[in-house]
Design an enzyme around this catalytic site. Sequence first.
Site: not given
Length: 526
Positions: A361-363
Amino acid sequence: MRPLLWHCALIGSSVALWPQPKQLELGSSTIWLSPNVQLAYTPRIASSEHFAWLWATVQRMVASPHNATISHDGRISPGTLLQSAFGRMKHNVLRRSFVPRKFYPRGAQFEPAVEDEKLYIERLFIEEHSRNHLGNLERPEKSEAYTIEVSKDGHALIKIASPLGGLHALETFAQLFFAHSSNSSGSYTPYAPLLIRDYPTFEHRGLNLDIARNWISPADVMRTIEAMAANKLNKLHLHASDAQSWPLEIPAHPDLAIKGAYSQEQIWHTGDLEAVQLHGEYHGVDVFVEIDLPGHTTSIGNAYPHLVTAKDVPWPEYALEPPSGQLRLNSSDVPPFIESLLHDLLTRTSRFTSLFHLGGDELNLNAYLLDPTVGSSSHQVLQPLVQAFICHVISVAARHSLTVIMWEEMVLDWNLTLPSNVVVQTWRGSGDDALGTILNRGYKTLFGSNAHWYLDCGYGYFVDPDPSNPASPIQSPYVDYCSPYKNWRHMYAYDPLAGVAQNQRYLILGGEVHLWGELTDSVNLD
């Protein structure tokens, strides 16, 4: 089974069973539980699969520290599992102090007369059989199904198709009994004769618990497992690494915890993780680990700075929260590190679970402008590198026979091509229809929208504001991104199946509520 704290259920009536069973038929006669009640368990014997398991177990058996029958692969014998659960049930019922006054009108005479002759349940029978009159259920729902029958003369019988059903049945059985206000009279049920049939609606009923952002001890997690079992939740997802700390001991890379944990006293050693997974197995809770990759990995850089980019730089441009730092995507040093890290960890965890969560997530794209092996924030440049990285992690997990779970971004934001057995976990607010999009791609999925099922929302932002920066994302009134607080009515109003086509519902395995760790630790965990 629909989980909620059982003691909040059906206040105003004289029934307090939670989760509410699928079928409930109650009488009005009183039966007491004998202080010397015994368990009589009849295991399944008609299955060739059972014979094969039994023979393999006999060949591998060792004595556990808890005097349990347990094999080298971590499996506990059905008899040991049920005897342990029966002991917990008996302990809880016979030492119960709850007198159900609130279930009746004020002044009502609801208790049985202590001077009357008492009829006791002296023996609790549990019969395991693959067919066992549990309806036309498919696995895995059938494996957790059970029936409870208590006759007017005190014959008590539980029917199950697997020991998991027995664990759930014993939790329900305990809820049928109340303490008498005379203190010394024992525990009774006013519901005989009774019939209960129950089975889960979803196979995955979980809690995602962040143990990385703030320290939460193994003992706290074990207590949480016990609360989950009481509510018939069956999956504990340990978010075990993040940017802020790396609490897990990895013998192949000891510096990860030595340099990545908050302190040497705040490390989960290998024996701690094993004990938590074993505790979960005793309570019917599958404990699996998430190692969040390739983002949220700043803590890896504390031990191995050459593997991480965008570490020790101002965070707002390079992360959603401090500190920034992500694994380099095109470094030749990263794949062998991932290989040895996961081989060490998954060899141990796969004794107890068939699941592994790789995060995803949330790269942050800007971080790769600072990555000397990439030097670009272009989605077009980064997408094939992310694809290769995730495929490598999946291949390592597959060698340990583990099913991989990952966050929704890998499909929705990065459009990765994934094996059909991957499970995609949705989390972002219900307005973007993440669940529907994932289902349209044909992936199995878990629900748990942050607009409904985040337990840590509404307490304010944890990052200090920067008065000298007018453009700071931290502004008055300093509410967190998923505010407001989610009260229980709001949580139970969430219907993840709303708008989902009937022919896609088989892809929905279940869901998880989430307790992230920015503002949660052992002090306010409960």
